[in-house]
Design an enzyme around this catalytic site. Structure first.
Site, PDB file in Angstrom:
ATOM      1  N   ASP A   1      35.790 -26.432 -30.486  1.00 22.17           N
ATOM      2  CA  ASP A   1      35.658 -27.655 -29.697  1.00 22.17           C
ATOM      3  C   ASP A   1      34.626 -27.356 -28.616  1.00 22.17           C
ATOM      4  O   ASP A   1      33.917 -26.328 -28.676  1.00 22.17           O
ATOM      5  CB  ASP A   1      37.015 -28.128 -29.156  1.00 22.17           C
ATOM      6  CG  ASP A   1      37.588 -27.183 -28.087  1.00 22.17           C
ATOM      7  OD1 ASP A   1      37.001 -26.110 -27.843  1.00 22.17           O
ATOM      8  OD2 ASP A   1      38.626 -27.528 -27.500  1.00 22.17           O
TER       9      ASP A   1
ATOM     10  N   CYS B   1      38.487 -22.254 -29.253  1.00 22.43           N
ATOM     11  CA  CYS B   1      38.713 -23.321 -28.278  1.00 22.43           C
ATOM     12  C   CYS B   1      38.999 -22.641 -26.942  1.00 22.43           C
ATOM     13  O   CYS B   1      38.741 -21.444 -26.793  1.00 22.43           O
ATOM     14  CB  CYS B   1      39.824 -24.275 -28.722  1.00 22.43           C
ATOM     15  SG  CYS B   1      41.476 -23.567 -28.866  1.00 22.43           S
TER      16      CYS B   1
ATOM     17  N   THR C   1      41.808 -21.763 -25.321  1.00 27.27           N
ATOM     18  CA  THR C   1      42.814 -20.693 -25.367  1.00 27.27           C
ATOM     19  C   THR C   1      43.024 -20.111 -26.768  1.00 27.27           C
ATOM     20  O   THR C   1      43.682 -19.072 -26.899  1.00 27.27           O
ATOM     21  CB  THR C   1      44.186 -21.250 -24.932  1.00 27.27           C
ATOM     22  OG1 THR C   1      44.502 -22.354 -25.804  1.00 27.27           O
ATOM     23  CG2 THR C   1      44.163 -21.733 -23.487  1.00 27.27           C
TER      24      THR C   1
ATOM     25  N   HIS D   1      49.190  -6.973 -41.743  1.00 28.70           N
ATOM     26  CA  HIS D   1      50.571  -7.430 -41.934  1.00 28.70           C
ATOM     27  C   HIS D   1      50.664  -8.888 -42.374  1.00 28.70           C
ATOM     28  O   HIS D   1      51.532  -9.232 -43.177  1.00 28.70           O
ATOM     29  CB  HIS D   1      51.367  -7.289 -40.630  1.00 28.70           C
ATOM     30  CG  HIS D   1      51.618  -5.871 -40.224  1.00 28.70           C
ATOM     31  ND1 HIS D   1      52.583  -5.511 -39.307  1.00 28.70           N
ATOM     32  CD2 HIS D   1      51.021  -4.702 -40.599  1.00 28.70           C
ATOM     33  CE1 HIS D   1      52.581  -4.192 -39.143  1.00 28.70           C
ATOM     34  NE2 HIS D   1      51.632  -3.678 -39.907  1.00 28.70           N
TER      35      HIS D   1
ATOM     36  N   HIS E   1      55.244  -6.408 -46.653  1.00 32.28           N
ATOM     37  CA  HIS E   1      54.409  -7.495 -46.117  1.00 32.28           C
ATOM     38  C   HIS E   1      54.235  -8.600 -47.156  1.00 32.28           C
ATOM     39  O   HIS E   1      54.227  -9.780 -46.804  1.00 32.28           O
ATOM     40  CB  HIS E   1      53.070  -6.941 -45.634  1.00 32.28           C
ATOM     41  CG  HIS E   1      53.237  -6.012 -44.472  1.00 32.28           C
ATOM     42  ND1 HIS E   1      53.961  -6.352 -43.349  1.00 32.28           N
ATOM     43  CD2 HIS E   1      52.825  -4.726 -44.281  1.00 32.28           C
ATOM     44  CE1 HIS E   1      53.976  -5.338 -42.512  1.00 32.28           C
ATOM     45  NE2 HIS E   1      53.297  -4.328 -43.053  1.00 32.28           N
TER      46      HIS E   1
END
Ligand code: RB5
Length: 151
Positions: free
Chosen positions: A10, A66, A68, A99, A135
């Site tokens: 963004d 973005c 965060t 993982h 996994h």
């Protein structure tokens, strides 16, 4: 990384995306920028959804940026087959591959410096899924949850 890598952001992640593009050029990693094309305000759900669909359809990988890394990871993880990881250092980037077999890396442009982000990108690109039984079993459980949904 054999397949083309998709990039998206963004407005808040736009400048970091530009930095990461130059970094990928240096590493000779083929990539496609899906936008944003400027730092004019845009809504992160739009780009995260578009990128996640492309990654799922092409069985490829992508990087979303973005402010965060949170909003785009929430959106991307709504798309079937997507395992988006909001990573904040080299260790989380490596583990998200080993993982979780993450196929989208989310980065917080207001949280990380460009140098930190590059370190994370490099680690994420260079690390393979471990393919260990435990996994695979856990990812299989995620797929089951995804196919059932919650009603
Ligand atoms: C935009 O201000 C910001 O909310 C967005 O970039 C992102 O951080 C959302 O999770």
């Amino acid at each position: 990384m054999k397949k083309k890598l998709f990039l998206g952001s963004d407005h808040a992640g736009f400048q970091l995306k530009e930095d990461i593009k130059k970094f990928l050029d240096k590493l000779r990693i083929e990539h496609e920028d899906l936008g944003a094309s400027s730092d004019e305000p845009s809504d992160y759900p739009d780009i995260a959804y578009e990128l996640a669909k492309k990654v799922a359809a092409a069985d490829s990988r992508g990087i979303l940026m973005c402010g965060t890394g949170i909003g785009e990871s929430i959106v991307a993880n709504k798309v079937k087959g997507i395992r988006a990881a909001n990573c904040f250092n080299e260790y989380t980037a490596q583990k998200s591959r080993e993982h979780n077999n993450s196929n989208i890396l989310c980065l917080g442009a207001r949280v990380l410096s460009a140098e930190e982000a590059k370190t994370i990108v490099k680690a994420w690109l260079e690390t393979d899924f471990s393919n260990e039984e435990r996994h695979r079993r856990r990812l299989g459980k995620i797929e089951k949850i995804e196919s059932k949904g919650f009603r």
